[in-house]
Scaffold this active site. Sequence first.
Site: not given
Length: 375
Positions: A177, A181, A255, A359, A361
Amino acid sequence: MKKAYDYLIVGSGLFGSTFAYLAKKAGKKCLVIDKRPQLGGNLYCEKIEGINVHKYGAHIFHTSNKEVWNFVNSIVDFNRYTNNPVANYKGELYNLPFNMNTFNRLWGVKTPAEAQAKIDEQKSEAIKALDGHEPQNLEEQAFTLVGKDIFEKLIKEYTEKQWGRKCTELPAFIIRRLPVRFVFDNNYFNDKYQGIPVGGYNKLIESLLNGIETLVSVDFFTSEYKDWMKYAKNLVYTGAIDEYFGYSLGKLDWRTVSFKTRVEDTPNYQGNAIVNYTSHDRPYTRVIEHKHFEMFGQEVYDYPKTIVSEEYSTEFQDGMEPYYPVNDERNNRLAEEYRILARKEENVIFGGRLGEYKYYDMAPIIEQVLKMYKK
Ligand code: FAD
């Protein structure tokens, strides 16, 4: 023998520090150790010229979870920082994420209908060019999602710098995707709440660890604490999961990004915390100007100098900071095998981005620890 601690916590990042804070509140005794020379994991900031420099990458706290937001605000206050990144394509500046400001700058369009029509026109050209075939690579995929102009100026070369490969050589599935906006809103996150701790992230960590025993520059594996059962009833391990098991099933890949940080002799270098460089004429992907995370308006000029970091996408090698898990088949499978081993370890909690090889946040890390605490 009576053990000195309820929990030995390996790693003083957000997971370890939040865990220690909640355990202390529940009356448990903790020792937190970290192999780095300072506390805070990736949130650690170094003060240079009076400015908090995000040493392990720019960190913006954002969440829609009210419980998490209330929790962090009970520890420290948060400022009004809103992430509004800007893209620089060969000297042309565009607002991100893709919104009406971006479309106006690209095509001069003034209304959502005009912008939509322009994007639809370019998307249908791309779909026509595919002649009934599925997109074969990232470039073809992106063309069908946002059209040629947005892709070529704002995605293509940036993505190539990130991955070190041409977009025509990258698989289509990487981009599923590409949100656009049709409002004049440069706020990168859709979350209800965002900000930076007032006084910086170190203040958040110091407050979480207030009154808790900590040791820095102590590597779990080469210290006496490897025999943690001598000292504690439980172990909370937030280091790398494969290292815990002596890499017995193989090494997980990572990474990484690297930074070149310098002092600029001007109070305001780029007028924004984050500028993405979306063309190949600059080797770095982003330039971070740290003072804009915490200083606003006149405050920016109260400090005569500024600190900027160029961010580079870098091939991971031993000894580098492991930042992002690699989500390919080999690594996903291997990580799951390690997680199965981890579940069998008695009185050991594996947590955080390294301990789970996932991962996260910052907000989901806190959410997870709060849930654990409730249990
Ligand atoms: P860490 O912070 O990595 O803490 C783990 C700690 O364990 C480290 O201090 C390490 O030294 C220590 N350790 C490891 N092994 C040992 C050992 N053997 N002995 C002793 N100590 C050990 N999140 C957001 O919400 N917003 C952002 O803008 C954002 N930006 C990011 C940018 C980058 C470049 C990266 C990589 C991440 C970003 N994140 C962001 C995610 C955020 O960094 C993580 O959510 C957070 O750091 C997770 O905390 P943690 O405690 O799991 O890991």
